[in-house]
Design a protein around this motif. Structure first.
Motif, PDB file in Angstrom:
ATOM      1  N   ASN A 108      22.857  -9.568  52.263  1.00 23.57           N
ATOM      2  CA  ASN A 108      23.286  -9.088  53.577  1.00 23.57           C
ATOM      3  C   ASN A 108      22.324  -7.996  54.038  1.00 23.57           C
ATOM      4  O   ASN A 108      21.849  -7.188  53.232  1.00 23.57           O
ATOM      5  CB  ASN A 108      24.695  -8.507  53.514  1.00 23.57           C
ATOM      6  CG  ASN A 108      25.721  -9.493  53.040  1.00 23.57           C
ATOM      7  OD1 ASN A 108      26.174 -10.337  53.795  1.00 23.57           O
ATOM      8  ND2 ASN A 108      26.109  -9.413  51.762  1.00 23.57           N
ATOM      9  N   THR A 109      22.077  -7.975  55.320  1.00 19.50           N
ATOM     10  CA  THR A 109      21.256  -6.910  55.883  1.00 19.50           C
ATOM     11  C   THR A 109      21.765  -6.588  57.277  1.00 19.50           C
ATOM     12  O   THR A 109      22.423  -7.414  57.920  1.00 19.50           O
ATOM     13  CB  THR A 109      19.770  -7.315  55.935  1.00 19.50           C
ATOM     14  OG1 THR A 109      18.990  -6.213  56.390  1.00 19.50           O
ATOM     15  CG2 THR A 109      19.561  -8.499  56.864  1.00 19.50           C
ATOM     16  N   GLY A 110      21.491  -5.381  57.733  1.00 17.21           N
ATOM     17  CA  GLY A 110      21.991  -5.023  59.049  1.00 17.21           C
ATOM     18  C   GLY A 110      21.580  -3.633  59.480  1.00 17.21           C
ATOM     19  O   GLY A 110      20.882  -2.893  58.764  1.00 17.21           O
TER      20      GLY A 110
ATOM     21  N   ASN B  88      23.445  -0.250  61.779  1.00 17.18           N
ATOM     22  CA  ASN B  88      24.626   0.264  62.465  1.00 17.18           C
ATOM     23  C   ASN B  88      24.483   1.757  62.701  1.00 17.18           C
ATOM     24  O   ASN B  88      23.618   2.421  62.120  1.00 17.18           O
ATOM     25  CB  ASN B  88      25.918  -0.045  61.688  1.00 17.18           C
ATOM     26  CG  ASN B  88      25.881   0.433  60.250  1.00 17.18           C
ATOM     27  OD1 ASN B  88      25.212   1.395  59.917  1.00 17.18           O
ATOM     28  ND2 ASN B  88      26.613  -0.257  59.385  1.00 17.18           N
TER      29      ASN B  88
ATOM     30  N   ARG C 133      19.574   1.891  51.743  1.00 14.15           N
ATOM     31  CA  ARG C 133      19.854   2.199  53.140  1.00 14.15           C
ATOM     32  C   ARG C 133      19.076   3.447  53.539  1.00 14.15           C
ATOM     33  O   ARG C 133      18.932   4.383  52.745  1.00 14.15           O
ATOM     34  CB  ARG C 133      21.351   2.440  53.352  1.00 14.15           C
ATOM     35  CG  ARG C 133      21.713   2.810  54.799  1.00 14.15           C
ATOM     36  CD  ARG C 133      23.164   3.212  54.919  1.00 14.15           C
ATOM     37  NE  ARG C 133      23.476   3.600  56.289  1.00 14.15           N
ATOM     38  CZ  ARG C 133      24.050   2.811  57.196  1.00 14.15           C
ATOM     39  NH1 ARG C 133      24.388   1.584  56.856  1.00 14.15           N
ATOM     40  NH2 ARG C 133      24.291   3.231  58.418  1.00 14.15           N
TER      41      ARG C 133
ATOM     42  N   ALA D 211      24.968  -7.301  61.807  1.00 19.44           N
ATOM     43  CA  ALA D 211      24.855  -7.657  60.391  1.00 19.44           C
ATOM     44  C   ALA D 211      24.522  -9.137  60.249  1.00 19.44           C
ATOM     45  O   ALA D 211      25.109  -9.990  60.929  1.00 19.44           O
ATOM     46  CB  ALA D 211      26.166  -7.346  59.668  1.00 19.44           C
ATOM     47  N   TRP D 212      23.595  -9.435  59.374  1.00 20.49           N
ATOM     48  CA  TRP D 212      23.174 -10.820  59.113  1.00 20.49           C
ATOM     49  C   TRP D 212      23.478 -11.141  57.658  1.00 20.49           C
ATOM     50  O   TRP D 212      22.998 -10.472  56.748  1.00 20.49           O
ATOM     51  CB  TRP D 212      21.676 -10.971  59.398  1.00 20.49           C
ATOM     52  CG  TRP D 212      21.136 -12.351  59.125  1.00 20.49           C
ATOM     53  CD1 TRP D 212      21.804 -13.539  59.202  1.00 20.49           C
ATOM     54  CD2 TRP D 212      19.794 -12.672  58.742  1.00 20.49           C
ATOM     55  NE1 TRP D 212      20.969 -14.592  58.902  1.00 20.49           N
ATOM     56  CE2 TRP D 212      19.729 -14.086  58.609  1.00 20.49           C
ATOM     57  CE3 TRP D 212      18.642 -11.919  58.510  1.00 20.49           C
ATOM     58  CZ2 TRP D 212      18.557 -14.746  58.239  1.00 20.49           C
ATOM     59  CZ3 TRP D 212      17.486 -12.568  58.145  1.00 20.49           C
ATOM     60  CH2 TRP D 212      17.440 -13.974  58.018  1.00 20.49           C
ATOM     61  N   ARG D 213      24.296 -12.156  57.465  1.00 26.97           N
ATOM     62  CA  ARG D 213      24.642 -12.625  56.131  1.00 26.97           C
ATOM     63  C   ARG D 213      23.935 -13.940  55.872  1.00 26.97           C
ATOM     64  O   ARG D 213      24.183 -14.931  56.560  1.00 26.97           O
ATOM     65  CB  ARG D 213      26.157 -12.798  55.990  1.00 26.97           C
ATOM     66  CG  ARG D 213      26.601 -13.292  54.620  1.00 26.97           C
ATOM     67  CD  ARG D 213      28.110 -13.459  54.563  1.00 26.97           C
ATOM     68  NE  ARG D 213      28.774 -12.201  54.885  1.00 26.97           N
ATOM     69  CZ  ARG D 213      30.090 -12.102  55.127  1.00 26.97           C
ATOM     70  NH1 ARG D 213      30.848 -13.183  55.097  1.00 26.97           N
ATOM     71  NH2 ARG D 213      30.630 -10.931  55.398  1.00 26.97           N
TER      72      ARG D 213
ATOM     73  N   GLY E  55      29.721  -6.543  51.310  1.00 29.16           N
ATOM     74  CA  GLY E  55      30.076  -7.821  51.912  1.00 29.16           C
ATOM     75  C   GLY E  55      31.185  -8.475  51.115  1.00 29.16           C
ATOM     76  O   GLY E  55      31.751  -7.901  50.195  1.00 29.16           O
TER      77      GLY E  55
ATOM     78  N   SER F  99      26.958  -2.254  65.653  1.00 31.33           N
ATOM     79  CA  SER F  99      26.664  -2.826  64.341  1.00 31.33           C
ATOM     80  C   SER F  99      26.149  -4.244  64.527  1.00 31.33           C
ATOM     81  O   SER F  99      26.689  -5.024  65.320  1.00 31.33           O
ATOM     82  CB  SER F  99      27.929  -2.840  63.469  1.00 31.33           C
ATOM     83  OG  SER F  99      27.692  -3.530  62.263  1.00 31.33           O
TER      84      SER F  99
ATOM     85  N   MET G 234      26.814   0.985  52.978  1.00 33.26           N
ATOM     86  CA  MET G 234      27.283   0.169  54.097  1.00 33.26           C
ATOM     87  C   MET G 234      27.600   1.002  55.339  1.00 33.26           C
ATOM     88  O   MET G 234      27.544   0.491  56.447  1.00 33.26           O
ATOM     89  CB  MET G 234      28.530  -0.600  53.672  1.00 33.26           C
ATOM     90  CG  MET G 234      28.286  -1.696  52.649  1.00 33.26           C
ATOM     91  SD  MET G 234      27.504  -3.157  53.361  1.00 33.26           S
ATOM     92  CE  MET G 234      28.875  -3.832  54.316  1.00 33.26           C
TER      93      MET G 234
END
Length: 717
Positions: free
Chosen positions: A368-370, A372, A415, A356-358, A54, A354, A153
């Motif tokens: 950060n998490t997400g 994709n 991940r 993504a939550w910041r 991020g 994708s 990522m």
């Protein structure tokens, strides 16, 4: 070996080389609207990169990241976007002629590097040698090069690193700008131009760009004009969107069309290039002077088309921000042995997604998490085959954290990925294949601010790469690479464990960066030559390559030093080396194929007139790049050979022409390979073309002397 590595590394620091990690390599940049000259080395710590965990300030990044700006890319003489970044330490390119380049980071390339373009990973059959990245370099405003495993990522394939490319961004409210640029290169007659127009009115934003590029065959003093090395490019892109208090929306559309020739290297007894006969009863004929300098298509050639549509949404929430991206790409690659006869014809559909939550920053924490991944469907539409048709689906979920406390910045994350790959049978050629790959990746690192000017960084990362369909199931002639390839359906996924350590120093008159790494790769996949295999009706001159795997260890590093004793003078230096070995192997197969040699460069620049009324940012520079002899090569089955050392000299001058405080035109004049050195890069696929019977030299040589002129005209409304 370790003593040799350390001594070479520090020798590079003392000797110096040209092209640091682009942040310190070019210490000045142009501000075209005001004509103001500012010093990049004074703002290194404030540069924000986003490709690792991020948004992070560069000085807080635990892994080495190089940043290249538009001004730096404009000032580089190159034939494509990968060629433009390959001068950076730790970065190389696998080439097939002057128009086709594939990136290599710290000795690893192909599907071990992920290219991310405007938030979406570029998917265009990157396993192949004979075509490059389908991205218009004219529309790129910034590039981040992440060196080292970045599976955290980006999932599978980011084993060696990531290229993060950003297109023209949105302008400020009320602005409209346009630009026109053009370029000419003397060696291959390359001519290109690019037109762009963008604006921002009442929160509605847009960017449009059209680019064209043409080049005939390149030349060198041993081969003359190299038949089949001509190429052309055409690109069209558009961005429309809106900026609102609740977030932003962007729709990005692009079309890229590359038509490269195919260099086969076939010559007659006098060393003249010949064109293959169209009918079996005919004889090859000698290429005419017009054909040797032809801009247009000349069989064999390729047609590569890439279509792309991306919807990018950013929503501001009370508890952070949510970014949702969905993209569709279609890549089609066709190979023509005759003007109107298509042999290989691949069509690849890719859907990227994708979310993504910041979270908001709190008490020094950034989280950060997400999730994709992508879906792919590849088709064979031609009457020749190399890999089977297949479908692929993968998904990954990740979480990263960044914590700042005192002089320390700590980063880390985990991940999980799962990829399912299914290929379809083709009677007499391919068997049905279904494989599932899953892995846990992670990274942990720290940056310690020793003083205001000194930073020390450490990082350990575990990466993962699933073998691609070419490695698992290929069975056919790989045109352009001069070989027949056979896959191995039993291949296991690759896992890497890499440790990085580095130190940065920045003072008023000096910038220093030193980075070391050790990368252990389990189940490393590579192709080796095995002509003992009986391949029916194998074309004469083609070598047979088979995919296999073993454990590998890569050790190396980069050192860069930028000395500016006075404001206008800069001596920029760098040295890079990688030692890549296959473990537990006999002498002839102990070194990894396609390992770049050690490289040292040095560049001295002088700002003649930084801020004149009519002329500004006037500079001159001279440079030298030395590639050391590569004795570490995969010798088994005559797969590779040693490559001699060579040294290239360059010079450049540039200026802005101003009216008032606005730049009206920027001009760059560059001379590359000024001594017209005849050389073969160790990573050139043409190094292994047929021998020239007249001279006894094997393969085709790289480009000779080249003079380049670039003109950029910015316009503001």
């Amino acid at each position: 070996m370790k003593k040799t590595f350390i001594s070479l590394l520090f020798m590079g620091m003392s000797l110096s080389m040209a092209a640091q990690s682009a942040i310190t390599a070019d210490t000045t940049a142009h501000h075209h609207e005001t004509g103001e000259l500012y010093h990049k080395h004074m703002m290194i710590g404030e540069i924000v990169v986003s490709g690792v965990t991020g948004d992070t300030k560069l000085k807080h990044s635990t892994v080495p990241v190089a940043v290249l700006t538009r001004q730096q890319l404009q000032a580089v003489a190159s034939t494509n976007i990968i060629d433009a970044i390959s001068h950076q330490p730790g970065i190389s390119q696998i080439t097939t002629g002057s128009g086709i380049s594939k990136p290599v980071i710290r000795g690893l390339g192909y599907n071990r590097i992920v290219t991310v373009h405007d938030g979406v990973r570029q998917e265009g059959q990157q396993w192949g040698d004979e075509h490059g990245i389908e991205i218009d370099g004219q529309g790129i405003s910034q590039i981040e090069v992440i060196k080292g495993p970045a599976s955290l990522m980006y999932g599978s394939d980011a084993l060696a690193g990531v290229l993060v490319l950003r297109s023209d961004g949105a302008l400020a409210e009320g602005e409209m700008k346009a630009s026109v640029s053009t370029e000419y290169q003397t060696n291959n007659g390359l001519f290109d131009y690019s037109l762009a127009f963008g604006g921002n009115k009442q929160g509605y934003v847009w960017n449009l760009r059209y680019s064209d590029k043409y080049a005939h065959t390149y030349k060198n003093k041993y081969d003359g004009y190299v038949l089949g090395s001509q190429f052309s490019e055409r690109a069209l892109s558009a961005m429309i969107g809106q900026n609102r208090h609740w977030g932003t929306q962007r729709l990005l559309l692009s079309y890229f069309h590359l038509t490269p020739g195919i260099v086969e290297g076939e010559r007659d007894a006098q060393g003249r290039f010949v064109i293959a006969a169209e009918d079996e009863d005919d004889e090859p004929r000698i290429a005419t002077e017009d054909e040797l300098r032809q801009y247009g298509k000349l069989a064999p050639f390729q047609q590569v088309r890439h279509y792309r549509a991306v919807l990018d949404n950013m929503i501001y929430l009370p508890v952070g921000s949510l970014r949702a991206v969905v993209g569709y790409q279609q890549n089609r690659r066709q190979e023509y042995e005759e003007e109107d006869e298509c042999g290989l014809d691949f069509k690849l559909h890719t859907v990227n997604y994708s979310l993504a939550w910041r979270l908001p920053e709190f008490s020094g924490w950034k989280i950060n998490t997400g999730v994709n991944g992508m879906y792919q469907r590849s088709q064979n539409l031609g009457d020749e085959y190399l890999i089977p048709a297949y479908s692929l689906f993968d998904a990954g979920v990740y979480a990263t954290a960044n914590y700042a406390v005192g002089r320390w910045t700590l980063t880390g994350g985990l991940r999980f990925d799962n990829r399912h790959l299914h290929s379809y049978a083709l009677e007499g050629r391919f068997n049905r294949l279904s494989r599932n790959f899953s892995a846990l990746s992670g990274s942990v690192g720290a940056v310690l601010e020793l003083t205001e000017n000194w930073h020390v960084r450490f990082n350990v990362a575990r990466g993962f790469r699933a073998p691609n369909l070419s490695e698992l199931g290929s069975n056919g002639e790989h045109e352009g690479t001069l070989r027949y390839e056979i896959g191995n359906p039993q291949l296991k996924p690759e896992y890497s464990l890499q440790g990085d350590a580095g130190i940065d120093m920045q003072t008023e008159h000096m910038n220093l960066q030193l980075g070391l790494f050790v990368n252990n790769v389990s189940n490393f996949v590579y192709a080796h030559r095995n002509d003992a295999l009986a391949v029916p009706d194998l074309e004469e001159g083609l070598a047979t390559f088979v995919y296999t795997q073993g454990n590998a260890r890569l050790v190396g590093g980069e050192a860069s030093l930028d000395i500016h004793p006075v404001e206008r003078i800069h001596w920029q230096n760098a040295f890079s080396i990688v030692n890549a070995r296959l473990l537990h192997q006999p002498e002839e197969s102990r070194w990894l194929p396609l390992t770049p040699p050690a490289r040292w460069t040095s560049e001295l620049s002088y700002d003649l007139l930084p801020a004149g009324k009519t002329f500004g940012n006037v500079f001159v520079k001279v440079g030298v790049a030395h590639n050391f002899r590569q004795n570490h090569f995969y010798a088994a089955y005559d797969t590779e050979t040693a490559t001699p050392a060579y040294t290239l000299f360059s010079a450049q001058a540039g200026t802005d022409v101003r009216l008032g405080r606005n730049t009206k035109i920027s001009v760059y004049l560059t001379g590359e390979n000024l001594t017209n050195c005849a050389y073969q890069n160790h990573l050139s696929r043409l190094k292994y073309a047929e021998a020239n019977a007249a001279t006894g030299r094997t393969g085709v040589y790289n480009m000779g002397r080249n003079v380049v002129m670039k003109i950029v005209v910015p316009l503001m409304f």
